[in-house]
Every structure is written in structure tokens, then in C-alpha cells.
Design a protein around this motif. Structure first.
Motif, short mmCIF file in Angstrom:
data_model
loop_
_atom_site.label_atom_id
_atom_site.label_comp_id
_atom_site.label_asym_id
_atom_site.label_seq_id
_atom_site.Cartn_x
_atom_site.Cartn_y
_atom_site.Cartn_z
N LYS A 1 0.81 -1.22 0.00
CA LYS A 1 0.00 0.00 0.00
C LYS A 1 0.85 1.28 0.00
CE LYS A 1 -4.32 -1.78 1.85
NZ LYS A 1 -5.23 -1.44 0.77
N LEU A 2 1.93 1.34 0.77
CA LEU A 2 2.76 2.55 0.78
C LEU A 2 3.41 2.74 -0.58
CD1 LEU A 2 3.86 4.98 2.31
CD2 LEU A 2 5.76 3.53 3.08
N HIS B 1 3.27 7.51 -7.95
CA HIS B 1 3.41 8.68 -8.82
C HIS B 1 4.14 9.83 -8.13
CE1 HIS B 1 1.14 7.26 -12.25
NE2 HIS B 1 0.25 6.74 -11.42
N ALA B 2 4.82 9.56 -7.04
CA ALA B 2 5.53 10.61 -6.31
C ALA B 2 6.54 11.39 -7.16
CB ALA B 2 6.20 10.05 -5.06
N PRO B 3 7.27 10.77 -8.08
CA PRO B 3 8.20 11.57 -8.90
C PRO B 3 7.51 12.71 -9.66
CG PRO B 3 8.75 9.26 -9.10
CD PRO B 3 7.44 9.34 -8.33
N ALA B 4 6.24 12.54 -9.99
CA ALA B 4 5.52 13.61 -10.70
C ALA B 4 5.38 14.86 -9.85
CB ALA B 4 4.14 13.11 -11.14
N ALA B 5 5.47 14.72 -8.53
CA ALA B 5 5.41 15.89 -7.66
C ALA B 5 6.64 16.79 -7.87
CB ALA B 5 5.34 15.46 -6.19
N TYR B 6 7.74 16.21 -8.29
CA TYR B 6 8.98 16.95 -8.52
C TYR B 6 9.17 17.32 -9.98
CZ TYR B 6 9.92 15.33 -3.84
OH TYR B 6 9.82 15.08 -2.50
N LEU B 7 8.67 16.49 -10.89
CA LEU B 7 8.93 16.69 -12.32
C LEU B 7 7.71 17.08 -13.14
CD1 LEU B 7 11.11 13.51 -12.89
CD2 LEU B 7 11.90 15.85 -12.60
N ILE C 1 -5.63 15.81 3.43
CA ILE C 1 -5.91 15.13 4.70
C ILE C 1 -5.98 13.62 4.48
CG2 ILE C 1 -7.68 14.78 6.47
CD1 ILE C 1 -8.26 17.84 6.20
N LEU C 2 -6.68 13.19 3.44
CA LEU C 2 -6.81 11.76 3.15
C LEU C 2 -5.45 11.16 2.80
CD1 LEU C 2 -8.55 9.25 2.82
CD2 LEU C 2 -9.02 9.99 0.46
N PHE C 3 -4.67 11.84 1.96
CA PHE C 3 -3.35 11.34 1.58
C PHE C 3 -2.46 11.18 2.81
CE2 PHE C 3 1.10 11.84 0.62
CZ PHE C 3 1.28 10.97 -0.44
N SER D 1 -3.29 10.90 5.95
CA SER D 1 -3.83 9.85 6.82
C SER D 1 -3.42 8.47 6.29
CB SER D 1 -5.35 9.99 6.89
OG SER D 1 -5.90 8.93 7.61
N CYS D 2 -3.61 8.26 5.00
CA CYS D 2 -3.21 6.98 4.39
C CYS D 2 -1.70 6.79 4.52
CB CYS D 2 -3.62 6.93 2.92
SG CYS D 2 -5.39 6.77 2.66
N PHE D 3 -0.93 7.84 4.29
CA PHE D 3 0.52 7.75 4.40
C PHE D 3 0.92 7.28 5.80
CE2 PHE D 3 4.67 9.46 5.47
CZ PHE D 3 5.44 8.95 4.44
N GLU D 4 0.30 7.85 6.81
CA GLU D 4 0.63 7.49 8.19
C GLU D 4 0.32 6.00 8.45
OE1 GLU D 4 -0.46 8.76 12.79
OE2 GLU D 4 -1.22 9.96 11.13
N VAL D 5 -0.86 5.57 8.07
CA VAL D 5 -1.27 4.17 8.29
C VAL D 5 -0.38 3.23 7.48
CG1 VAL D 5 -3.13 2.49 7.94
CG2 VAL D 5 -3.63 4.75 8.90
#
Length: 147
Positions: free
Chosen positions: A8-9, A15-21, A109-111, A113-117
Motif C-alpha cells: 500500500k505505501l 506517482h511521487a516523482p511527478a510531484a517533482y517533475l 488530509i486523506l493522503f 492519513s493513508c501515508f501514516e497508516v
């Protein structure tokens, strides 16, 4: 389709690289080998930072295609007749559930929360079962500055 707990993590950060590129459509991205190399370096940094495998499970790739088809149906009024250069064949069918749009604040908030879990699940994960994986080119570096 449900992504197993131990993935899940990795799925959340797929798609995290899209946050930078920024997000570039696959057909255009394939014409930009330097972009692909930079994207791979960022993927490597993210994988190391969050103790994720450098290989992406087919389960995550399949889930991503299903979500993309569902987003097209629910959020951009895309139909089968519109065509899509990304697919050499018919795209996968959308999920049965509909996507309910969120405000940016709700999505954040949802992201988080999911990241933490999912981070907790990742830290407690048992030995992972074998999955068919796709390799990304190896890259060096351990931070996002890519120096």
C-alpha cells in the motif's frame, strides 16, 4: 481490486516523482530519455527514503491502470470512442465504484492519513511474498537534490 497491505505505501507513492517533475504522458515520456533517467533517480531516492523496493509490483501497475480508467470515466468524461494513444489495445474497464472528487484540502488530509497508516504497515511488514516485478534502471544518490 485491492492492493495487499505490504504494497500500500509503495502504491500510494507510485506517482511521487511527478510531484517533482510534473506528469508527462507515457507516449511523450518515451521520447525523452533524459527525463526517464531523472525520473528513475527520483524513484530511487524515494524508494530508499521509505524503505521500498526499487521494483514496482505488477499488482500496483494493474491497480494504477484501473484507477486511470475510472478517473477517465468519472472525472474527464472520456469514453471508449475518444481513443487513447497510451493503449495499444483496449484500455482496462473502470472499477465498479465511482470516484467522488475531493477538495485539495480533503485530498491532502486523506493522503496524509493513508501515508501514516501505510507507513506503519510498511514498518511492520512480514517477509514479502514473491511478486513479478519490473526493474527500473539503477541510479545513485540518497536525496532529492540529485547532486
Amino acid at each position: 481490486m485491492t492492493v495487499p497491505a505490504h504494497l500500500k505505501l509503495q502504491a500510494l507513492l507510485y506517482h511521487a516523482p511527478a510531484a517533482y517533475l510534473g506528469d508527462i504522458p507515457a507516449p511523450l515520456k518515451s521520447l525523452l530519455p533524459s527525463f526517464i533517467e531523472i525520473e528513475s533517480k527520483i524513484e530511487s531516492v524515494i524508494a530508499k527514503r521509505f524503505n521500498l523496493p526499487m521494483l514496482t509490483s505488477n499488482v500496483i501497475r494493474t491497480a494504477d491502470l484501473l484507477i486511470e480508467a475510472t478517473e477517465k470515466r468519472d472525472l474527464v468524461n472520456w469514453t471508449k470512442n475518444d481513443g487513447d494513444a497510451e493503449y495499444c489495445t483496449k484500455p482496462p474497464p473502470p472499477l465498479g465504484k465511482n470516484i467522488v472528487p475531493l477538495t485539495p484540502k480533503e485530498a491532502k488530509i486523506l493522503f496524509l492519513s493513508c501515508f501514516e497508516v501505510y507507513s506503519i504497515l510498511q514498518a511492520k511488514k512480514p517477509d514479502q511474498p514473491e511478486h513479478r516485478m519490473h526493474a527500473h534502471p539503477p541510479s545513485a544518490g540518497n536525496n532529492l537534490s540529485m547532486t
